[in-house]
Scaffold this motif. Sequence first.
Motif, PDB file in Angstrom:
ATOM      1  N   LEU A 338     -12.243  -1.689 -75.348  1.00 49.32           N
ATOM      2  CA  LEU A 338     -13.351  -0.747 -75.170  1.00 49.32           C
ATOM      3  C   LEU A 338     -13.768  -0.129 -76.505  1.00 49.32           C
ATOM      4  O   LEU A 338     -14.963  -0.060 -76.830  1.00 49.32           O
ATOM      5  CB  LEU A 338     -12.941   0.364 -74.201  1.00 49.32           C
ATOM      6  N   GLU A 339     -12.790   0.336 -77.259  1.00 48.20           N
ATOM      7  CA  GLU A 339     -13.093   0.982 -78.530  1.00 48.20           C
ATOM      8  C   GLU A 339     -13.739   0.000 -79.512  1.00 48.20           C
ATOM      9  O   GLU A 339     -14.671   0.352 -80.244  1.00 48.20           O
ATOM     10  CB  GLU A 339     -11.822   1.577 -79.119  1.00 48.20           C
ATOM     11  N   ALA A 340     -13.246  -1.224 -79.513  1.00 48.57           N
ATOM     12  CA  ALA A 340     -13.833  -2.238 -80.396  1.00 48.57           C
ATOM     13  C   ALA A 340     -15.276  -2.533 -79.987  1.00 48.57           C
ATOM     14  O   ALA A 340     -16.158  -2.706 -80.845  1.00 48.57           O
ATOM     15  CB  ALA A 340     -12.997  -3.506 -80.358  1.00 48.57           C
ATOM     16  N   PHE A 341     -15.534  -2.575 -78.690  1.00 47.67           N
ATOM     17  CA  PHE A 341     -16.884  -2.827 -78.179  1.00 47.67           C
ATOM     18  C   PHE A 341     -17.835  -1.709 -78.592  1.00 47.67           C
ATOM     19  O   PHE A 341     -18.960  -1.960 -79.041  1.00 47.67           O
ATOM     20  CB  PHE A 341     -16.828  -2.958 -76.657  1.00 47.67           C
ATOM     21  N   VAL A 342     -17.376  -0.464 -78.448  1.00 46.94           N
ATOM     22  CA  VAL A 342     -18.196   0.684 -78.839  1.00 46.94           C
ATOM     23  C   VAL A 342     -18.491   0.651 -80.336  1.00 46.94           C
ATOM     24  O   VAL A 342     -19.624   0.904 -80.767  1.00 46.94           O
ATOM     25  CB  VAL A 342     -17.488   2.003 -78.456  1.00 46.94           C
ATOM     26  N   ASP A 343     -17.495   0.336 -81.147  1.00 47.20           N
ATOM     27  CA  ASP A 343     -17.698   0.263 -82.596  1.00 47.20           C
ATOM     28  C   ASP A 343     -18.740  -0.803 -82.946  1.00 47.20           C
ATOM     29  O   ASP A 343     -19.585  -0.584 -83.825  1.00 47.20           O
ATOM     30  CB  ASP A 343     -16.377  -0.053 -83.301  1.00 47.20           C
ATOM     31  N   CYS A 344     -18.689  -1.939 -82.263  1.00 47.87           N
ATOM     32  CA  CYS A 344     -19.663  -3.006 -82.517  1.00 47.87           C
ATOM     33  C   CYS A 344     -21.082  -2.545 -82.179  1.00 47.87           C
ATOM     34  O   CYS A 344     -22.035  -2.830 -82.922  1.00 47.87           O
ATOM     35  CB  CYS A 344     -19.312  -4.243 -81.699  1.00 47.87           C
ATOM     36  N   ILE A 345     -21.235  -1.845 -81.057  1.00 48.03           N
ATOM     37  CA  ILE A 345     -22.555  -1.359 -80.654  1.00 48.03           C
ATOM     38  C   ILE A 345     -23.085  -0.341 -81.664  1.00 48.03           C
ATOM     39  O   ILE A 345     -24.258  -0.387 -82.068  1.00 48.03           O
ATOM     40  CB  ILE A 345     -22.490  -0.738 -79.243  1.00 48.03           C
ATOM     41  N   LYS A 346     -22.239   0.572 -82.113  1.00 50.40           N
ATOM     42  CA  LYS A 346     -22.675   1.578 -83.075  1.00 50.40           C
ATOM     43  C   LYS A 346     -23.054   0.930 -84.406  1.00 50.40           C
ATOM     44  O   LYS A 346     -24.035   1.336 -85.052  1.00 50.40           O
ATOM     45  CB  LYS A 346     -21.581   2.629 -83.264  1.00 50.40           C
ATOM     46  N   ARG A 347     -22.299  -0.067 -84.836  1.00 52.33           N
ATOM     47  CA  ARG A 347     -22.633  -0.759 -86.086  1.00 52.33           C
ATOM     48  C   ARG A 347     -23.956  -1.516 -85.950  1.00 52.33           C
ATOM     49  O   ARG A 347     -24.777  -1.528 -86.871  1.00 52.33           O
ATOM     50  CB  ARG A 347     -21.510  -1.725 -86.478  1.00 52.33           C
ATOM     51  N   LYS A 348     -24.163  -2.139 -84.796  1.00 56.39           N
ATOM     52  CA  LYS A 348     -25.410  -2.866 -84.561  1.00 56.39           C
ATOM     53  C   LYS A 348     -26.600  -1.913 -84.596  1.00 56.39           C
ATOM     54  O   LYS A 348     -27.636  -2.207 -85.214  1.00 56.39           O
ATOM     55  CB  LYS A 348     -25.348  -3.580 -83.206  1.00 56.39           C
ATOM     56  N   ASN A 349     -26.469  -0.754 -83.939  1.00 54.19           N
ATOM     57  CA  ASN A 349     -27.548   0.234 -83.934  1.00 54.19           C
ATOM     58  C   ASN A 349     -27.830   0.758 -85.335  1.00 54.19           C
ATOM     59  O   ASN A 349     -28.975   0.959 -85.731  1.00 54.19           O
ATOM     60  CB  ASN A 349     -27.192   1.397 -83.002  1.00 54.19           C
TER      61      ASN A 349
END
Length: 359
Positions: A338-349
């Motif tokens: 979950l945390e890795a997924f959130v980090d990926c989304i924030k980096r993409k944004n």
Amino acid sequence: MGYLSIPVFNMLTNLGVEVVEAPAITKKTLELGSLYSPEGVCLPYKINMGNFLESIDKGADTFVTVCGAGKCRLGFYNAVQKIQLSKTKDVGFYTIDTNHLFTSLYHFLQTVAPQASRLEIVKQITMAIKTLKALDAINNAKNFYGSRSNTPDAIIDIANNSARAFTHCQALRDIKDKQDTIIQLIRPMSEDTASETPKIGLVGEFYMLLEPYVNYRIEDVLIKRGIEVKKFVNTGAWVYSNTLLSSLGLYNEEKAYQKQASPYLNHHVGGDGLKSVGTTLWCARNGYDGIIHVYPFGCMPEIVAQYALKNIAHDFNLPLLSLSVDEHSSDVGVLTRLEAFVDCIKRKNSANKTASYSL
């Protein structure tokens, strides 16, 4: 299942029925249920069985279960559990048909509360639905304001503990007042309600979405990371649609989501499979930043839906995280993903914003 027990408890006790409330779900519940369940059956069945066995230890001798036709194992839960429990326990079962929810629920209440008038039974059903919808509203407020607050833990605590405030409500006005009071407590704790925060759609099998213990409190984890969560399965909305609206011929879930899921899935595949696809496609078309798909290991409707979800994620460049959960799943493993997924989304944004500024 989530906060469902509170309005059900109120409905039955207000009609004079003695209720034994099952203990909160814990690791013991899961281990006990798994011990008395077929190995290959899905996780909600095992949790339910654990609930029954722990309730028997507290003095329960009669259970209310659900059944229904369809391409989902939920339809035969009650039959298999009844056979299993009858081998060692002397317990009774009432069954409510989810395909005729209002009439089945009404006849059940007539049976267990024969002294109650028709008007009183309808009133208590209405009170239960109203309470569930109020708790839905509080949960939605938690997701919106909590993701925009510097003190999300405080908002989460208020919202998660709010269900008990509705115990022993006697009038519809009481329910509305409590709902407004709790949301008024939450709203000022959000610093900037106009701020743009990443949004994730939460889709999947309904029990996995509604019971925090089995989904590792995924909503709260995301809120604390500044993510607004949109959950497309809510207890109150589901019960309202499948009781009052359905009985009046104003709601057909299969038709509603079959249109929404097209062209990625054009047939009902059982359970919430069609809904998972339809709501994911809605998120993709409405600017959501990611999708999390939660389902029990071996759930065939959601496995079918997963293929469509992957195609949607590819076509719309939408990040997708699929979580298949059973009794052997590790909370550490799930939370790490979950945390890795959130980090990926924030980096993409962040990358998208940088690119737009450079233009």
